[in-house]
Design a protein around this motif. Structure first.
Motif, PDB file in Angstrom:
ATOM      1  N   ASP A  79      46.111 -16.611  61.697  1.00  0.00           N
ATOM      2  CA  ASP A  79      46.054 -15.280  61.078  1.00  0.00           C
ATOM      3  C   ASP A  79      44.679 -14.956  60.495  1.00  0.00           C
ATOM      4  OD1 ASP A  79      46.003 -16.809  58.788  1.00  0.00           O
ATOM      5  OD2 ASP A  79      47.868 -16.032  57.960  1.00  0.00           O
ATOM      6  N   GLN A  80      43.741 -15.914  60.563  1.00  0.00           N
ATOM      7  CA  GLN A  80      42.361 -15.655  60.141  1.00  0.00           C
ATOM      8  C   GLN A  80      41.492 -15.154  61.293  1.00  0.00           C
ATOM      9  OE1 GLN A  80      41.933 -19.823  58.479  1.00  0.00           O
ATOM     10  NE2 GLN A  80      40.797 -18.704  56.910  1.00  0.00           N
ATOM     11  N   VAL A  81      42.037 -15.157  62.513  1.00  0.00           N
ATOM     12  CA  VAL A  81      41.228 -14.937  63.707  1.00  0.00           C
ATOM     13  C   VAL A  81      41.510 -13.566  64.320  1.00  0.00           C
ATOM     14  CG1 VAL A  81      40.675 -15.772  66.029  1.00  0.00           C
ATOM     15  CG2 VAL A  81      41.219 -17.404  64.202  1.00  0.00           C
ATOM     16  N   TRP A  82      40.433 -12.863  64.641  1.00  0.00           N
ATOM     17  CA  TRP A  82      40.503 -11.654  65.445  1.00  0.00           C
ATOM     18  C   TRP A  82      39.771 -11.922  66.755  1.00  0.00           C
ATOM     19  CZ3 TRP A  82      42.944  -7.004  64.523  1.00  0.00           C
ATOM     20  CH2 TRP A  82      43.498  -6.832  63.254  1.00  0.00           C
ATOM     21  N   MET A  83      40.453 -11.671  67.885  1.00  0.00           N
ATOM     22  CA  MET A  83      39.836 -11.791  69.211  1.00  0.00           C
ATOM     23  C   MET A  83      39.574 -10.391  69.745  1.00  0.00           C
ATOM     24  SD  MET A  83      39.654 -15.087  69.882  1.00  0.00           S
ATOM     25  CE  MET A  83      39.505 -15.275  71.653  1.00  0.00           C
ATOM     26  N   ASN A  84      38.434 -10.239  70.413  1.00  0.00           N
ATOM     27  CA  ASN A  84      38.024  -8.929  70.895  1.00  0.00           C
ATOM     28  C   ASN A  84      37.423  -9.049  72.285  1.00  0.00           C
ATOM     29  OD1 ASN A  84      35.320  -7.173  71.189  1.00  0.00           O
ATOM     30  ND2 ASN A  84      36.807  -5.937  70.074  1.00  0.00           N
ATOM     31  N   ASN A  85      37.723  -8.082  73.158  1.00  0.00           N
ATOM     32  CA  ASN A  85      36.913  -7.937  74.365  1.00  0.00           C
ATOM     33  C   ASN A  85      36.774  -6.457  74.680  1.00  0.00           C
ATOM     34  OD1 ASN A  85      38.992  -6.990  76.137  1.00  0.00           O
ATOM     35  ND2 ASN A  85      39.621  -9.084  76.571  1.00  0.00           N
ATOM     36  N   HIS A  86      35.952  -6.159  75.660  1.00  0.00           N
ATOM     37  CA  HIS A  86      35.556  -4.764  75.880  1.00  0.00           C
ATOM     38  C   HIS A  86      36.576  -3.970  76.682  1.00  0.00           C
ATOM     39  CE1 HIS A  86      32.779  -1.470  75.890  1.00  0.00           C
ATOM     40  NE2 HIS A  86      32.691  -1.446  77.211  1.00  0.00           N
ATOM     41  N   THR A  87      37.194  -4.610  77.697  1.00  0.00           N
ATOM     42  CA  THR A  87      38.020  -3.832  78.624  1.00  0.00           C
ATOM     43  C   THR A  87      39.388  -4.425  78.948  1.00  0.00           C
ATOM     44  OG1 THR A  87      36.958  -4.931  80.508  1.00  0.00           O
ATOM     45  CG2 THR A  87      35.987  -2.850  79.769  1.00  0.00           C
ATOM     46  N   ASN A  88      39.579  -5.723  78.768  1.00  0.00           N
ATOM     47  CA  ASN A  88      40.770  -6.382  79.302  1.00  0.00           C
ATOM     48  C   ASN A  88      41.891  -6.489  78.258  1.00  0.00           C
ATOM     49  OD1 ASN A  88      42.641  -8.044  80.588  1.00  0.00           O
ATOM     50  ND2 ASN A  88      41.073  -9.302  81.549  1.00  0.00           N
ATOM     51  N   LYS A  89      42.738  -5.472  78.197  1.00  0.00           N
ATOM     52  CA  LYS A  89      43.843  -5.471  77.230  1.00  0.00           C
ATOM     53  C   LYS A  89      44.869  -6.549  77.547  1.00  0.00           C
ATOM     54  CE  LYS A  89      43.630  -0.526  76.090  1.00  0.00           C
ATOM     55  NZ  LYS A  89      44.372   0.757  76.081  1.00  0.00           N
ATOM     56  N   TYR A 116      48.578 -17.697  71.086  1.00  0.00           N
ATOM     57  CA  TYR A 116      47.997 -18.337  69.904  1.00  0.00           C
ATOM     58  C   TYR A 116      48.346 -17.638  68.585  1.00  0.00           C
ATOM     59  CZ  TYR A 116      45.255 -20.635  73.526  1.00  0.00           C
ATOM     60  OH  TYR A 116      44.881 -21.354  74.636  1.00  0.00           O
ATOM     61  N   HIS A 117      49.021 -16.498  68.657  1.00  0.00           N
ATOM     62  CA  HIS A 117      49.442 -15.752  67.461  1.00  0.00           C
ATOM     63  C   HIS A 117      48.263 -15.290  66.614  1.00  0.00           C
ATOM     64  CE1 HIS A 117      53.365 -17.187  68.674  1.00  0.00           C
ATOM     65  NE2 HIS A 117      52.952 -18.427  68.573  1.00  0.00           N
ATOM     66  N   VAL A 118      47.145 -15.007  67.274  1.00  0.00           N
ATOM     67  CA  VAL A 118      45.972 -14.466  66.589  1.00  0.00           C
ATOM     68  C   VAL A 118      46.028 -12.943  66.642  1.00  0.00           C
ATOM     69  CG1 VAL A 118      44.520 -16.468  67.077  1.00  0.00           C
ATOM     70  CG2 VAL A 118      44.609 -14.569  68.721  1.00  0.00           C
ATOM     71  N   HIS A 119      45.179 -12.304  65.856  1.00  0.00           N
ATOM     72  CA  HIS A 119      45.038 -10.856  65.935  1.00  0.00           C
ATOM     73  C   HIS A 119      44.122 -10.507  67.103  1.00  0.00           C
ATOM     74  CE1 HIS A 119      46.767 -10.627  61.904  1.00  0.00           C
ATOM     75  NE2 HIS A 119      45.877 -11.520  61.505  1.00  0.00           N
ATOM     76  N   THR A 120      44.388  -9.403  67.760  1.00  0.00           N
ATOM     77  CA  THR A 120      43.510  -8.944  68.840  1.00  0.00           C
ATOM     78  C   THR A 120      43.261  -7.452  68.696  1.00  0.00           C
ATOM     79  OG1 THR A 120      45.363  -8.476  70.355  1.00  0.00           O
ATOM     80  CG2 THR A 120      44.383 -10.691  70.449  1.00  0.00           C
ATOM     81  N   THR A 121      42.091  -7.034  69.164  1.00  0.00           N
ATOM     82  CA  THR A 121      41.739  -5.622  69.112  1.00  0.00           C
ATOM     83  C   THR A 121      40.581  -5.354  70.058  1.00  0.00           C
ATOM     84  OG1 THR A 121      41.021  -3.792  67.694  1.00  0.00           O
ATOM     85  CG2 THR A 121      40.118  -5.962  67.194  1.00  0.00           C
ATOM     86  N   GLN A 122      40.497  -4.123  70.550  1.00  0.00           N
ATOM     87  CA  GLN A 122      39.314  -3.701  71.299  1.00  0.00           C
ATOM     88  C   GLN A 122      38.389  -2.851  70.431  1.00  0.00           C
ATOM     89  OE1 GLN A 122      41.394  -2.245  75.027  1.00  0.00           O
ATOM     90  NE2 GLN A 122      39.922  -3.653  75.939  1.00  0.00           N
ATOM     91  N   ASP A 123      38.746  -2.707  69.173  1.00  0.00           N
ATOM     92  CA  ASP A 123      37.952  -1.946  68.208  1.00  0.00           C
ATOM     93  C   ASP A 123      37.047  -2.917  67.442  1.00  0.00           C
ATOM     94  OD1 ASP A 123      36.952  -0.502  66.046  1.00  0.00           O
ATOM     95  OD2 ASP A 123      38.765   0.698  65.827  1.00  0.00           O
ATOM     96  N   LYS A 124      35.768  -2.864  67.708  1.00  0.00           N
ATOM     97  CA  LYS A 124      34.843  -3.801  67.070  1.00  0.00           C
ATOM     98  C   LYS A 124      34.819  -3.637  65.554  1.00  0.00           C
ATOM     99  CE  LYS A 124      31.723  -4.764  70.913  1.00  0.00           C
ATOM    100  NZ  LYS A 124      32.630  -4.280  71.950  1.00  0.00           N
ATOM    101  N   ALA A 125      34.992  -2.428  65.067  1.00  0.00           N
ATOM    102  CA  ALA A 125      35.004  -2.211  63.616  1.00  0.00           C
ATOM    103  C   ALA A 125      36.136  -2.985  62.964  1.00  0.00           C
ATOM    104  CB  ALA A 125      35.126  -0.717  63.313  1.00  0.00           C
ATOM    105  N   VAL A 126      37.310  -2.973  63.577  1.00  0.00           N
ATOM    106  CA  VAL A 126      38.465  -3.699  63.040  1.00  0.00           C
ATOM    107  C   VAL A 126      38.203  -5.200  63.046  1.00  0.00           C
ATOM    108  CG1 VAL A 126      40.901  -4.272  63.437  1.00  0.00           C
ATOM    109  CG2 VAL A 126      40.106  -1.905  63.678  1.00  0.00           C
ATOM    110  N   ALA A 127      37.624  -5.699  64.153  1.00  0.00           N
ATOM    111  CA  ALA A 127      37.383  -7.138  64.275  1.00  0.00           C
ATOM    112  C   ALA A 127      36.323  -7.633  63.303  1.00  0.00           C
ATOM    113  CB  ALA A 127      36.958  -7.463  65.709  1.00  0.00           C
TER     114      ALA A 127
END
Length: 266
Positions: A23-33, A43-54
């Motif tokens: 729950d401490q981790v945010w994963m991000n990529n540009h296009t691949n939802k 892995y039960h991590v957070h994910t987002t395509q919004d760099k501001a959120v990450a």
């Protein structure tokens, strides 16, 4: 920032060793939802395509995207990067000075060169501090990567050598394993038997090399007795200049790493 194979290998290693919690981790990529959805499910991590959120509350940011995307990615992240964040970059060929220049902010940046064996806690990682990295921040980076294997602290100009020897190193052994398995099958073994024999042979040899006080040369000489089967095989490798081929293989990987850094030299 980035969710490729190396990023996932590190994530798995960090979580397995409980150095960080999911729950401490945010994963991000540009296009691949779909990729992000799979990582979140696995892995039960957070994910987002919004760099501001990450990035908004991030204490430590790992750059794990393609080197060619560096300028565009840093430009997008620039409003959210702070001097109190530690940045670790995994990108081959991209100097810390280039990232610093693109960001326009004095950021503490550590270059790291792990390999995919991080997923099982057995990476060989090199790390190098950029100009604005404190001793405490370098130690934090070292502690992080020690959870997934061994760490060598080097000068930044040595990172390309680490890439050629250790970063790409697992692939060389997979190449050898594949060749040995194919040879076993060609000589009459089943695919399953050949694969098991090669896997255990490489595992045993690697562990003996690590645990023994003898050098690789000493261990080789101990098993390759004159006139024996092993020496016959080693003589054949020598006749095919395999040692020179390995040296050339690593040299070319290092050369390629240096070539990749050329566009980022300012």
């Amino acid at each position: 920032m980035g969710s490729g194979e190396l990023a996932e290998s590190l994530l798995k290693g960090f979580l397995d060793k409980k150095f960080i919690a999911a729950d401490q981790v945010w994963m991000n990529n540009h296009t691949n939802k779909e990729r992000l959805a799979d990582l979140e499910k696995t892995y039960h991590v957070h994910t987002t395509q919004d760099k501001a959120v990450a990035l908004k509350k991030a204490d430590l940011i790992i750059f794990a995207f393609r080197p060619a995307d560096t300028s565009a990615a840093v430009a997008e992240m620039k409003p959210f990067l702070r001097r109190d964040q530690l940045i670790i970059t995994l990108m081959v060929g991209v100097p810390t000075a280039f990232i610093q220049s693109e960001a326009g902010v004095d950021l503490p940046i550590v270059r790291a060169m792990p390999n995919t064996s991080a997923s099982i806690g057995l990476s060989a990682t090199g790390i190098a501090a950029g100009a604005c990295v404190s001793e405490a921040q370098l130690n934090l980076a070292k502690q992080l990567f020690e959870t997934v294997g061994t760490v060598s602290v080097v000068a930044e100009n040595e990172i390309d050598v680490i890439a050629g020897v250790a970063g790409s190193g697992p692939a060389y052994l997979y190449y050898l394993a594949q060749s040995m398995q194919e040879a076993g099958v060609r000589e009459g073994l089943s695919e399953a038997s050949s694969a098991l024999l090669v896997q255990q042979t490489l595992l045993g040899a690697a562990n003996l090399l690590k645990q023994s006080e003898k050098s690789a040369s000493d261990l080789l000489n101990a098993v390759a007795t004159p006139g024996g089967t092993t020496q016959a095989g080693i003589d054949t490798l020598d006749n095919h200049s395999v040692r020179e081929a390995v040296n050339a293989c690593i040299h070319q990987a290092i050369v390629r790493a240096k070539e990749m850094s050329a566009p980022f030299s300012k």
